[in-house]
Design a protein around this motif. Structure first.
Motif, PDB file in Angstrom:
ATOM      1  N   SER A  24     102.711 -47.140  -3.795  1.00 20.17           N
ATOM      2  CA  SER A  24     102.780 -48.119  -2.885  1.00 20.17           C
ATOM      3  C   SER A  24     103.364 -47.529  -1.695  1.00 20.17           C
ATOM      4  CB  SER A  24     104.168 -49.186  -3.326  1.00 20.17           C
ATOM      5  OG  SER A  24     105.306 -48.502  -3.308  1.00 20.17           O
ATOM      6  N   PRO A  25     102.839 -48.411  -0.675  1.00 17.05           N
ATOM      7  CA  PRO A  25     103.264 -47.852   0.917  1.00 17.05           C
ATOM      8  C   PRO A  25     104.814 -47.695   0.794  1.00 17.05           C
ATOM      9  CG  PRO A  25     101.680 -49.682   1.101  1.00 17.05           C
ATOM     10  CD  PRO A  25     102.010 -49.365  -0.401  1.00 17.05           C
ATOM     11  N   ASP A  26     105.525 -48.599   0.361  1.00 19.07           N
ATOM     12  CA  ASP A  26     107.134 -48.297   0.386  1.00 19.07           C
ATOM     13  C   ASP A  26     107.469 -46.972  -0.355  1.00 19.07           C
ATOM     14  OD1 ASP A  26     107.354 -50.604   1.810  1.00 19.07           O
ATOM     15  OD2 ASP A  26     107.969 -51.683   0.020  1.00 19.07           O
ATOM     16  N   GLU A  27     107.000 -46.689  -1.497  1.00 18.33           N
ATOM     17  CA  GLU A  27     107.331 -45.333  -1.929  1.00 18.33           C
ATOM     18  C   GLU A  27     106.819 -44.220  -1.321  1.00 18.33           C
ATOM     19  OE1 GLU A  27     106.778 -45.990  -7.006  1.00 18.33           O
ATOM     20  OE2 GLU A  27     105.081 -46.099  -5.700  1.00 18.33           O
ATOM     21  N   VAL A  28     105.503 -44.384  -0.497  1.00 15.49           N
ATOM     22  CA  VAL A  28     105.314 -43.218   0.230  1.00 15.49           C
ATOM     23  C   VAL A  28     105.981 -42.970   1.448  1.00 15.49           C
ATOM     24  CG1 VAL A  28     103.326 -42.226   1.646  1.00 15.49           C
ATOM     25  CG2 VAL A  28     102.872 -43.401  -0.640  1.00 15.49           C
ATOM     26  N   LYS A  29     106.390 -44.035   2.143  1.00 22.12           N
ATOM     27  CA  LYS A  29     107.294 -44.051   3.279  1.00 22.12           C
ATOM     28  C   LYS A  29     108.753 -43.392   2.552  1.00 22.12           C
ATOM     29  CE  LYS A  29     109.323 -46.686   7.219  1.00 22.12           C
ATOM     30  NZ  LYS A  29     110.596 -45.720   7.127  1.00 22.12           N
ATOM     31  N   THR A  30     109.305 -43.637   1.552  1.00 17.90           N
ATOM     32  CA  THR A  30     110.464 -43.044   1.291  1.00 17.90           C
ATOM     33  C   THR A  30     110.533 -41.617   0.965  1.00 17.90           C
ATOM     34  OG1 THR A  30     111.083 -45.252   0.194  1.00 17.90           O
ATOM     35  CG2 THR A  30     112.226 -42.967  -0.688  1.00 17.90           C
ATOM     36  N   TYR A  31     109.245 -41.118   0.521  1.00 19.43           N
ATOM     37  CA  TYR A  31     108.948 -39.932   0.036  1.00 19.43           C
ATOM     38  C   TYR A  31     108.671 -39.293   1.261  1.00 19.43           C
ATOM     39  CZ  TYR A  31     107.852 -37.171  -3.988  1.00 19.43           C
ATOM     40  OH  TYR A  31     107.930 -35.990  -5.004  1.00 19.43           O
ATOM     41  N   CYS A  32     107.820 -39.721   2.302  1.00 19.27           N
ATOM     42  CA  CYS A  32     107.734 -38.945   3.649  1.00 19.27           C
ATOM     43  C   CYS A  32     109.202 -38.775   4.402  1.00 19.27           C
ATOM     44  CB  CYS A  32     106.765 -39.842   4.504  1.00 19.27           C
ATOM     45  SG  CYS A  32     105.175 -39.609   3.970  1.00 19.27           S
ATOM     46  N   ASP A  33     109.765 -39.708   4.636  1.00 19.38           N
ATOM     47  CA  ASP A  33     111.278 -39.820   5.214  1.00 19.38           C
ATOM     48  C   ASP A  33     111.971 -38.685   4.522  1.00 19.38           C
ATOM     49  OD1 ASP A  33     110.425 -41.788   6.786  1.00 19.38           O
ATOM     50  OD2 ASP A  33     111.334 -43.509   5.871  1.00 19.38           O
ATOM     51  N   ALA A  34     112.109 -38.668   3.316  1.00 20.77           N
ATOM     52  CA  ALA A  34     112.787 -37.552   2.581  1.00 20.77           C
ATOM     53  C   ALA A  34     112.502 -36.453   2.832  1.00 20.77           C
ATOM     54  CB  ALA A  34     112.893 -38.081   1.224  1.00 20.77           C
ATOM     55  N   THR A  35     111.041 -36.082   2.818  1.00 18.41           N
ATOM     56  CA  THR A  35     110.648 -34.783   2.956  1.00 18.41           C
ATOM     57  C   THR A  35     110.775 -34.332   4.316  1.00 18.41           C
ATOM     58  OG1 THR A  35     108.976 -35.256   1.206  1.00 18.41           O
ATOM     59  CG2 THR A  35     108.609 -33.290   2.628  1.00 18.41           C
ATOM     60  N   LEU A  36     110.677 -35.273   5.316  1.00 18.39           N
ATOM     61  CA  LEU A  36     110.987 -34.993   6.793  1.00 18.39           C
ATOM     62  C   LEU A  36     112.338 -34.370   7.034  1.00 18.39           C
ATOM     63  CD1 LEU A  36     108.586 -37.665   8.467  1.00 18.39           C
ATOM     64  CD2 LEU A  36     108.259 -35.188   8.387  1.00 18.39           C
ATOM     65  N   ASN A  37     113.268 -35.132   6.366  1.00 16.96           N
ATOM     66  CA  ASN A  37     114.744 -35.011   6.449  1.00 16.96           C
ATOM     67  C   ASN A  37     114.770 -33.198   5.910  1.00 16.96           C
ATOM     68  OD1 ASN A  37     117.385 -35.964   7.184  1.00 16.96           O
ATOM     69  ND2 ASN A  37     117.718 -35.446   5.215  1.00 16.96           N
ATOM     70  N   VAL A  38     114.029 -33.112   5.073  1.00 15.73           N
ATOM     71  CA  VAL A  38     114.445 -31.410   4.363  1.00 15.73           C
ATOM     72  C   VAL A  38     113.912 -30.602   5.485  1.00 15.73           C
ATOM     73  CG1 VAL A  38     113.372 -29.971   2.574  1.00 15.73           C
ATOM     74  CG2 VAL A  38     114.157 -32.161   2.189  1.00 15.73           C
ATOM     75  N   LEU A  39     112.932 -31.013   6.166  1.00 19.99           N
ATOM     76  CA  LEU A  39     112.274 -30.055   7.337  1.00 19.99           C
ATOM     77  C   LEU A  39     113.187 -29.904   8.307  1.00 19.99           C
ATOM     78  CD1 LEU A  39     108.492 -30.867   7.085  1.00 19.99           C
ATOM     79  CD2 LEU A  39     109.653 -29.091   6.025  1.00 19.99           C
ATOM     80  N   ARG A  40     114.198 -30.997   8.702  1.00 22.99           N
ATOM     81  CA  ARG A  40     115.041 -30.967   9.665  1.00 22.99           C
ATOM     82  C   ARG A  40     116.429 -30.026   9.087  1.00 22.99           C
ATOM     83  NH1 ARG A  40     113.813 -36.655   9.513  1.00 22.99           N
ATOM     84  NH2 ARG A  40     112.502 -37.194  11.310  1.00 22.99           N
ATOM     85  N   HIS A  41     116.566 -30.178   7.819  1.00 24.32           N
ATOM     86  CA  HIS A  41     117.546 -29.425   7.286  1.00 24.32           C
ATOM     87  C   HIS A  41     117.395 -27.955   7.236  1.00 24.32           C
ATOM     88  CE1 HIS A  41     120.591 -27.806   4.139  1.00 24.32           C
ATOM     89  NE2 HIS A  41     119.320 -27.068   3.730  1.00 24.32           N
ATOM     90  N   LEU A  42     116.066 -27.552   7.132  1.00 23.12           N
ATOM     91  CA  LEU A  42     115.688 -26.223   7.157  1.00 23.12           C
ATOM     92  C   LEU A  42     115.326 -25.666   8.597  1.00 23.12           C
ATOM     93  CD1 LEU A  42     113.042 -26.344   4.284  1.00 23.12           C
ATOM     94  CD2 LEU A  42     115.170 -25.181   4.037  1.00 23.12           C
ATOM     95  N   GLY A  43     115.501 -26.554   9.794  1.00 26.40           N
ATOM     96  CA  GLY A  43     115.268 -26.271  11.041  1.00 26.40           C
ATOM     97  C   GLY A  43     113.928 -26.007  11.285  1.00 26.40           C
ATOM     98  N   VAL A  44     112.955 -26.646  10.374  1.00 26.86           N
ATOM     99  CA  VAL A  44     111.483 -26.490  10.617  1.00 26.86           C
ATOM    100  C   VAL A  44     111.265 -27.609  11.704  1.00 26.86           C
ATOM    101  CG1 VAL A  44     109.192 -26.488   9.595  1.00 26.86           C
ATOM    102  CG2 VAL A  44     111.007 -24.998   8.502  1.00 26.86           C
ATOM    103  N   LEU A  45     111.640 -28.690  11.563  1.00 27.28           N
ATOM    104  CA  LEU A  45     111.326 -29.913  12.280  1.00 27.28           C
ATOM    105  C   LEU A  45     112.377 -30.278  13.255  1.00 27.28           C
ATOM    106  CD1 LEU A  45     108.953 -31.812  12.060  1.00 27.28           C
ATOM    107  CD2 LEU A  45     110.228 -33.406  10.642  1.00 27.28           C
TER     108      LEU A  45
END
Length: 317
Positions: free
Chosen positions: A210-231
């Motif tokens: 579902s679009p909601d699941e995908v948004k949750t997954y995208c937001d979570a992954t982007l947060n990891v990239l910020r945590h790693l200093g990549v984003l």
């Protein structure tokens, strides 16, 4: 070794400044994995993100596709390679677990073989990028026959320092449960043995998305990239993550019909009944009981079951 050198033989087309896309060929097969390479505007880590190691796990595949389109190179330090999906043959065949050419589970044959079967060659190709990466994110989800709650698995192989990096980044995903693993034939285990930290994430239900699941997954992954200093940006820190020591998986010993006695997120004690397999006349063939106490992380939902298939997984504190 760098992503650039590994991609030299691939036909990648630039779509905008810093982003290019194309296909990674798996040598000796007809398989071509769609991929996007995002070159950041500053120096930094090499990130590998994969979605669709299993062809029936749809939220992670759509998440990888959207991340590849939406991450701006201007916000990236380093390089990001996203493969979306990895297991194209299984995806197009609408298969759970297994590949159509050799009947193998791709996430059980890492690090793969250069001259192996199709699944082994796919794993070998991905593993070359794992070795070149500074961090590896493998996105998964509820396969066609699986129900699960969002959780993350990181590898305890490769030494304590590597495991701690993987564990911390897993928590940054913000999913309810983070669990350690010592498996060496899956994607993250093979990466860890090669010296690359990472994790395997799970989100989704029963081959749907579902679009909601995908948004949750995208937001979570982007947060990891910020945590790693990549984003660019400050990561959100979640205090609502439970760390589990291992995941105890029960496997079917018979072919037949599966009748679970538990539900997702049930807390079970050692010896509690998980379910039973019956024959086509309704006779009980085998019963299954929890080997350890913990929380039910995933549960097979299909009536049909085959010997050797997983039935349920309990996360152990």
């Amino acid at each position: 070794m760098t992503f650039h050198s590994l991609l030299e033989s691939s036909q990648f087309k630039s779509t905008d400044n810093g982003r290019s896309s194309g296909f990674i060929s798996v040598q000796g097969t007809e398989v071509k994995m769609p991929a996007t390479f995002i070159k950041g505007t500053a120096e930094g880590k090499q990130m590998l993100i994969t979605g669709g190691v299993h062809g029936g796990e749809y939220p992670c595949i759509e998440t990888a596709i959207q991340l590849a389109k939406e991450i701006s190179p201007d916000d990236v330090s380093g390089n990001i390679l996203i493969i979306h999906p990895v297991n194209v043959p299984a995806f197009l065949a609408k298969l759970q677990y297994y590949g159509p050419y050799d009947g193998k589970n791709l996430n059980r044959v890492f690090p793969g073989k250069a001259l192996g079967t199709t699944s082994e060659r796919i794993a070998y190709t991905v593993h070359q990028f794992q070795k070149a990466a500074d961090f590896f994110i493998d996105l998964h989800g509820g396969d066609i026959h699986e129900s699960l709650i969002p959780f993350v698995i990181y590898s305890n192989l490769g030494g304590p320092e590597l495991a701690e990096q993987s564990k911390a980044a897993s928590a940054a995903l913000g999913f309810p449960y983070v669990v350690g693993s010592v498996s060496d034939n899956g994607s993250i285990g093979a990466a860890a043995v090669a010296g690359t930290p990472g994790f395997l994430a799970e989100l989704g239900q029963c081959g749907r998305w579902s679009p909601d699941e995908v948004k949750t997954y995208c937001d979570a992954t982007l947060n990891v990239l910020r945590h790693l200093g990549v984003l660019r940006g400050k990561p959100i820190v979640s205090d609502d993550v439970a760390f589990l020591s291992k995941m105890q998986v029960s496997f079917a010993g018979k072919d037949g019909c599966w009748y679970p006695s538990i539900k997702l997120q049930d807390v079970v004690s050692k010896g509690d009944k998980l379910g039973e397999i019956r024959d086509f006349f309704g006779n009980v063939l085998e019963e299954y009981f929890a080997e350890s106490g913990g929380v039910v992380l995933y549960l097979v939902t299909s009536l049909a079951i085959v010997s050797g298939d997983p039935l349920a997984a309990v996360g152990v504190e």
